[in-house]
Scaffold this active site. Structure first.
Site, PDB file in Angstrom:
ATOM      1  N   SER A  39       0.876  -1.484  -0.090  1.00  0.00           N
ATOM      2  CA  SER A  39       0.060  -0.049  -0.096  1.00  0.00           C
ATOM      3  C   SER A  39       0.820   1.272   0.010  1.00  0.00           C
ATOM      4  O   SER A  39       0.316   2.436  -0.047  1.00  0.00           O
ATOM      5  CB  SER A  39      -0.824   0.046   1.218  1.00  0.00           C
ATOM      6  N   SER A  93      -6.139   2.959   4.636  1.00  0.00           N
ATOM      7  CA  SER A  93      -5.350   2.169   3.497  1.00  0.00           C
ATOM      8  C   SER A  93      -6.555   1.681   2.501  1.00  0.00           C
ATOM      9  O   SER A  93      -6.416   0.576   2.199  1.00  0.00           O
ATOM     10  CB  SER A  93      -4.320   1.237   4.050  1.00  0.00           C
ATOM     11  N   LYS A 102       2.938   6.333   5.772  1.00  0.00           N
ATOM     12  CA  LYS A 102       1.915   5.421   5.199  1.00  0.00           C
ATOM     13  C   LYS A 102       2.554   3.792   5.457  1.00  0.00           C
ATOM     14  O   LYS A 102       3.550   3.672   4.993  1.00  0.00           O
ATOM     15  CB  LYS A 102       1.629   5.783   3.489  1.00  0.00           C
ATOM     16  N   LYS A 132       0.034   3.578  -2.635  1.00  0.00           N
ATOM     17  CA  LYS A 132      -0.908   4.699  -2.528  1.00  0.00           C
ATOM     18  C   LYS A 132      -0.372   6.144  -2.528  1.00  0.00           C
ATOM     19  O   LYS A 132      -1.077   7.157  -2.924  1.00  0.00           O
ATOM     20  CB  LYS A 132      -1.992   4.584  -1.375  1.00  0.00           C
TER      21      LYS A 132
END
Length: 522
Positions: A94, A351, A461, A97
């Site tokens: 992720s 997420s 993140k 992203k």
């Protein structure tokens, strides 16, 4: 005796070496120059080496990519303090992203909203009903890629159209899905790099132009009042039972304390039904199973028509169609999304894959440089490359969310995009950074870094899938408001790990805590 002396001498040498080494790598509070940089390099290498030193180690064989830079605002320079495989491409999960969300943040603006129109063939309002009160030739809804649209929005729309007591019939309920160019695939809305197990899980909901409840729905399972009997399934909203037939293969279990519910669901590619298996505790009460909607268009048409019929409006026909094809349609109702700032914050904190995939497609529709035959998702990927200007030699991105294992991104490119968005003159308040999870406080970091120096000052993140863990972000000792503070940016990726994710996360967190101590002592 001679051997004893030799062994004693070797032990003394080993002890002296460890004492010297320990003194060498201690991180002194006053040491923030080149010696401090050397110390941090040794300490990070020690963490990684201890983890991977032998086959019995928890992360033996794990491939690591780590890069860390210190940012000095007084001269605007980034200085590298650690680098390991920063130019090697990894599967980042992720962390992908970051590319998607930063790109749409740069170009669409924080105030951007998505408007989903409901067209009619004549002017209509809930009071007068339009020029002909009893009947509409059509209601046509055009999906515009709003990931936040909910069943409550549909209920509100149904009440609007059925609130006039003279309104009795709609000849055609149409759904326009032309906002995305889906290409020539069997189902172009399905990301080509995703796997079947992704699509049949709620984290892999299909990113269609019209989305309801993140393209998921709930099934309510009630145990039988007889041990060995079959539980029953029910739904909350009208039409859901018509959309998704449920085949119950589960049984109701005994009332012993050791009895637990083990309900599971599965889809079969050749069937429109969902299968519920396992055991259901007779005293366990109603259980809710959230499942993905595999045919979002049919779900919308079935459920919205049922909601309208609940309000007394007959629907003669439902179909996929085209809105405003004559230029004479009337926009009678509209659903408006939250601002992009709110949607970005939600996406990064949770997420959320569906939101990220929708952002990718929003950018694809905005990419005027793409050819008419280019699928919207591909146009979105090209738009990201144009926006971020990261050399394609440093990354390969195939989706917007990072769910695919075919994304290959270097730690160097990840740290570059997070450094660039922090120093972006168009975002002086560091709004984007504020959307990221905060160590021990919010989102996917709420249970990490608790009672450590990193708590509250690391914005990052996360990324995780089997064998993959990643974390990219920034350490801000004085919070977001101090533009004169030194800060550390980092990107850490682990691939091919045989260990449990928690073991790898612990190693990543050790490195981040070490970097935090370093910047706090500098």
């Amino acid at each position: 005796m001679k051997n004893y002396k030799i062994i004693t001498l070797l032990l003394i040498i080993s002890i002296l070496f460890n004492i010297i080494r320990s003194n060498k790598i201690s991180l002194k509070d006053s040491d923030s120059g080149s010696n401090g940089n050397q110390d941090i390099q040794i300490l990070i290498n020690d963490i990684l080496n201890n983890c991977s030193s032998s086959e019995s180690s928890s992360c033996f064989g794990t491939q690591w990519g780590v890069v860390a830079d210190i940012y000095t605002p007084s001269n605007g320079e980034f200085t590298n303090i650690f680098s390991l495989n920063e130019l090697q491409a990894f599967t980042p999960a992720s962390n992908t992203k970051l590319f998607t969300t930063i790109s749409i943040f740069y170009t669409f603006g924080e105030d951007f909203k998505v408007f989903t129109p409901f067209f009619t063939d004549k002017p209509f309002n809930s009071v007068s009903g339009g020029s002909s009160n009893s009947e509409l030739d059509f209601i046509c809804v055009k999906g515009m890629g709003d990931p936040s649209m909910s069943i409550d929005n549909l209920i509100e729309a149904a009440k609007f159209f059925s609130s006039n007591p003279t309104m009795k019939k709609v000849n055609k309920l149409l759904l326009d899905t032309s906002f995305y160019n889906i290409g020539n695939g069997v189902d172009g809305n399905i990301p080509s790099a995703w796997e079947w197990e992704d699509l049949t899980s709620t984290y892999g909901s299909i990113p269609t132009p019209l989305i309801i409840n993140e393209n998921t729905m709930d099934i309510y399972i009630t145990p039988s009042n007889v041990i060995g009997g079959k539980p029953t399934a029910s739904f909350k909203y009208s039409g859901e039972d018509k959309y998704l037939p449920v085949i119950i293969l589960a049984t109701t279990t005994t009332t012993s304390n050791s009895s637990t519910s083990t309900l599971n669901y599965s889809f079969k590619m050749s069937s429109q039904s969902i299968y519920i298996t396992g055991n259901c505790d007779i005293n366990g009460g109603i259980q809710i199973i959230t499942v993905p909607i595999l045919d979002p268009e049919q779900y919308f048409l079935t459920v919205f028509s049922a909601l309208l019929e609940d309000g007394g409006v007959e629907i003669s026909q439902t179909a996929i169609g085209s809105c405003n094809y004559t230029g004479m349609d009337y926009k009678s109702f509209e659903v408006i999304s939250p601002e992009l700032s709110e949607m970005l914050n939600y996406t990064l904190l949770t997420s959320n894959n569906l939101y990220a995939e929708t952002f990718l497609r929003q950018m694809g529709t905005f990419n005027s440089a793409a050819s008419e035959s280019t699928p919207t998702y591909q146009a979105g990927l090209e738009y990201i490359q144009q926006t971020l200007s990261i050399p394609t030699s440093l990354y390969t991105q195939v989706d917007g969310s990072g769910l695919s294992r075919n994304n290959f991104i270097t730690p160097k490119s990840l740290i570059t995009v997070i450094e660039n968005v922090y120093t972006n003159v168009g975002d002086p308040q560091h709004d984007y950074i504020s959307y990221l999870p905060v160590a021990s406080l919010s989102g996917t970091l709420s249970k990490r870094f608790i009672n450590t120096p990193a708590s509250g000052i690391v914005h990052a993140k996360t990324g995780s899938m089997t064998g993959v863990n990643s974390l990219t972000g920034v350490i801000l000792p004085n919070g977001l408001s101090d533009d004169q503070q030194n800060s550390i940016f980092f990107s850490i990726i682990a691939n091919n790990s045989p260990a449990q994710n928690t073991d790898i996360i612990d190693i990543i967190d050790q490195i981040v805590i070490l970097l935090t101590k370093f910047i706090l002592s500098s």
